[in-house]
Design a protein around this motif. Structure first.
Motif, mmCIF file in Angstrom:
data_model
loop_
_atom_site.group_PDB
_atom_site.id
_atom_site.type_symbol
_atom_site.label_atom_id
_atom_site.label_comp_id
_atom_site.label_asym_id
_atom_site.label_seq_id
_atom_site.Cartn_x
_atom_site.Cartn_y
_atom_site.Cartn_z
ATOM 1 N N PRO A 49 -0.100 5.688 -7.478
ATOM 2 C CA PRO A 49 -1.344 5.035 -7.902
ATOM 3 C C PRO A 49 -2.413 6.068 -8.239
ATOM 4 O O PRO A 49 -2.362 7.209 -7.782
ATOM 5 C CB PRO A 49 -1.745 4.221 -6.661
ATOM 6 N N ASP A 50 -3.381 5.646 -9.043
ATOM 7 C CA ASP A 50 -4.539 6.495 -9.311
ATOM 8 C C ASP A 50 -5.568 6.349 -8.198
ATOM 9 O O ASP A 50 -6.212 7.318 -7.802
ATOM 10 C CB ASP A 50 -5.191 6.113 -10.644
ATOM 11 N N VAL A 51 -5.732 5.110 -7.721
ATOM 12 C CA VAL A 51 -6.750 4.795 -6.716
ATOM 13 C C VAL A 51 -6.122 3.933 -5.629
ATOM 14 O O VAL A 51 -5.326 3.031 -5.916
ATOM 15 C CB VAL A 51 -7.942 4.039 -7.350
ATOM 16 N N VAL A 52 -6.482 4.211 -4.382
ATOM 17 C CA VAL A 52 -6.056 3.395 -3.242
ATOM 18 C C VAL A 52 -7.297 2.774 -2.609
ATOM 19 O O VAL A 52 -8.248 3.482 -2.276
ATOM 20 C CB VAL A 52 -5.309 4.245 -2.191
ATOM 21 N N LEU A 53 -7.295 1.447 -2.472
ATOM 22 C CA LEU A 53 -8.335 0.757 -1.707
ATOM 23 C C LEU A 53 -7.837 0.661 -0.281
ATOM 24 O O LEU A 53 -6.851 -0.022 -0.005
ATOM 25 C CB LEU A 53 -8.608 -0.634 -2.290
ATOM 26 N N MET A 54 -8.505 1.365 0.635
ATOM 27 C CA MET A 54 -7.973 1.585 1.976
ATOM 28 C C MET A 54 -8.838 0.934 3.063
ATOM 29 O O MET A 54 -10.009 1.294 3.237
ATOM 30 C CB MET A 54 -7.889 3.094 2.232
ATOM 31 N N ASP A 55 -8.254 -0.017 3.785
ATOM 32 C CA ASP A 55 -8.903 -0.514 4.996
ATOM 33 C C ASP A 55 -8.839 0.599 6.040
ATOM 34 O O ASP A 55 -7.985 1.488 5.966
ATOM 35 C CB ASP A 55 -8.179 -1.769 5.491
ATOM 36 N N LEU A 56 -9.719 0.561 7.025
ATOM 37 C CA LEU A 56 -9.740 1.644 8.009
ATOM 38 C C LEU A 56 -9.053 1.293 9.317
ATOM 39 O O LEU A 56 -8.311 2.097 9.872
ATOM 40 C CB LEU A 56 -11.190 2.073 8.283
ATOM 41 N N ARG A 57 -9.289 0.114 9.827
ATOM 42 C CA ARG A 57 -8.750 -0.251 11.134
ATOM 43 C C ARG A 57 -7.497 -1.095 10.955
ATOM 44 O O ARG A 57 -7.556 -2.298 10.701
ATOM 45 C CB ARG A 57 -9.806 -0.988 11.954
ATOM 46 N N MET A 58 -6.340 -0.410 11.068
ATOM 47 C CA MET A 58 -5.041 -1.043 10.856
ATOM 48 C C MET A 58 -4.060 -0.560 11.911
ATOM 49 O O MET A 58 -4.242 0.516 12.487
ATOM 50 C CB MET A 58 -4.499 -0.693 9.462
ATOM 51 N N PRO A 59 -3.002 -1.332 12.152
ATOM 52 C CA PRO A 59 -1.980 -0.897 13.112
ATOM 53 C C PRO A 59 -1.093 0.207 12.528
ATOM 54 O O PRO A 59 -1.160 0.504 11.342
ATOM 55 C CB PRO A 59 -1.180 -2.183 13.345
ATOM 56 N N VAL A 60 -0.262 0.794 13.388
ATOM 57 C CA VAL A 60 0.730 1.825 13.044
ATOM 58 C C VAL A 60 0.044 3.150 12.673
ATOM 59 O O VAL A 60 0.232 4.167 13.339
ATOM 60 C CB VAL A 60 1.682 1.393 11.920
ATOM 61 N N LEU A 61 -0.708 3.146 11.576
ATOM 62 C CA LEU A 61 -1.458 4.328 11.159
ATOM 63 C C LEU A 61 -2.768 3.843 10.549
ATOM 64 O O LEU A 61 -2.762 3.042 9.611
ATOM 65 C CB LEU A 61 -0.665 5.139 10.122
ATOM 66 N N ASP A 62 -3.885 4.290 11.116
ATOM 67 C CA ASP A 62 -5.171 3.772 10.630
ATOM 68 C C ASP A 62 -5.534 4.386 9.279
ATOM 69 O O ASP A 62 -4.880 5.309 8.784
ATOM 70 C CB ASP A 62 -6.282 3.998 11.659
ATOM 71 N N GLY A 63 -6.587 3.838 8.679
ATOM 72 C CA GLY A 63 -6.962 4.247 7.334
ATOM 73 C C GLY A 63 -7.432 5.681 7.229
ATOM 74 O O GLY A 63 -7.204 6.339 6.208
ATOM 75 N N VAL A 64 -8.099 6.195 8.245
ATOM 76 C CA VAL A 64 -8.564 7.581 8.211
ATOM 77 C C VAL A 64 -7.381 8.543 8.201
ATOM 78 O O VAL A 64 -7.307 9.471 7.386
ATOM 79 C CB VAL A 64 -9.492 7.878 9.404
ATOM 80 N N ALA A 65 -6.432 8.321 9.102
ATOM 81 C CA ALA A 65 -5.250 9.185 9.156
ATOM 82 C C ALA A 65 -4.429 9.064 7.872
ATOM 83 O O ALA A 65 -3.911 10.060 7.358
ATOM 84 C CB ALA A 65 -4.393 8.823 10.365
ATOM 85 N N ALA A 66 -4.327 7.854 7.344
ATOM 86 C CA ALA A 66 -3.578 7.650 6.099
ATOM 87 C C ALA A 66 -4.260 8.356 4.936
ATOM 88 O O ALA A 66 -3.599 8.961 4.080
ATOM 89 C CB ALA A 66 -3.450 6.155 5.810
ATOM 90 N N THR A 67 -5.586 8.297 4.899
ATOM 91 C CA THR A 67 -6.338 8.981 3.841
ATOM 92 C C THR A 67 -6.098 10.482 3.914
ATOM 93 O O THR A 67 -5.869 11.149 2.891
ATOM 94 C CB THR A 67 -7.839 8.684 3.974
ATOM 95 N N ARG A 68 -6.117 11.020 5.123
ATOM 96 C CA ARG A 68 -5.895 12.458 5.299
ATOM 97 C C ARG A 68 -4.508 12.855 4.794
ATOM 98 O O ARG A 68 -4.341 13.885 4.111
ATOM 99 C CB ARG A 68 -6.065 12.829 6.769
ATOM 100 N N ARG A 69 -3.504 12.052 5.109
ATOM 101 C CA ARG A 69 -2.145 12.355 4.661
ATOM 102 C C ARG A 69 -2.016 12.225 3.143
ATOM 103 O O ARG A 69 -1.354 13.047 2.488
ATOM 104 C CB ARG A 69 -1.146 11.433 5.360
#
Length: 224
Positions: A49-69
């Motif tokens: 994708p060009d852009v990801v719309l990311m929620d922050l508070r999610m199970p398994v891996l939260d949005g902040v950690a996912a954004t960093r990865r």
């Protein structure tokens, strides 16, 4: 070219509503959805994708950690945090992780579309309340002192509150070399108005009053 968007939120109904909202746009294509950060990282590898719309508070891996990865593994992907929360901890954690935008879920559809298109152009987009927090943090960081000094050691120069995007770094390098907005636009094949917006963002993120201060502070921070 249509902007390819990946929707990441643990609420399926919200993802479906977003997909329906964006599907009417000719310039945006929803290429996939994910219910948590871990799925988002996997799906981004497959869907590009060009852009990801990311929620922050999610199970398994939260949005902040996912954004960093995502920023580490897929640096071309631009992440916009789209969440219910705008407390300082969430805001600055998301921005430091590499999000180029931060919006609340009560944002208007027109503003959301504008943010997606801006992110695809490598521009930063912040909710007004979030922008106010960033400005307040910058003011607190610098106080009444000059934003930079030619003799200021790197260790004494606080880093930008919001990381510079790759395009903003390109603009910074050229303006530090004394290029005008028109010259930068010609080198980067951008509209002069777009360059002006990038320069404004660079000055704000570096806490600099003018282009000279921005160049000095960038050198102090090792950005040049």
């Amino acid at each position: 070219m249509r902007v390819r968007v990946l929707l990441v939120d643990d609420q399926a109904l919200f993802r479906e509503a977003l997909a329906t909202l964006l599907s009417v746009r000719d310039d945006i294509e929803v290429v996939g959805e994910a219910g948590n950060g871990s799925d988002a990282v996997r799906r981004a590898a497959d869907l590009a994708p060009d852009v990801v719309l990311m929620d922050l508070r999610m199970p398994v891996l939260d949005g902040v950690a996912a954004t960093r990865r995502l920023r580490a593994e897929h640096p071309a992907v631009r992440v916009i945090a789209l969440t219910t929360f705008d407390d300082d901890e969430d805001v600055f954690a998301a921005l430091r992780a590499g999000a180029v935008g931060y919006l609340l879920k009560d944002v208007s559809s027109a503003r959301l579309v504008e943010a997606i298109l801006a992110a695809a152009r490598d521009e930063s987009v912040l909710q007004p309340s979030v922008a106010a927090k960033v400005v307040a943090r910058l003011v607190a960081s610098f106080g009444d002192k000059p934003a930079v000094s030619a003799q200021l050691p790197v260790d004494d120069a606080p880093p930008p509150v919001v990381p510079l995007s790759e395009r903003e770094l390109d603009v910074l390098r050229l303006l530090a070399g004394g290029r005008s907005n028109r010259e930068i636009a010609r080198v980067l094949h951008l509209a002069e108005g777009t360059v002006k917006n990038h320069v404004t963002n660079v000055l704000g993120k570096l806490g600099a009053r003018d282009r000279t201060q921005a160049a000095l502070r960038a050198r102090d921070l090792g950005l040049l």
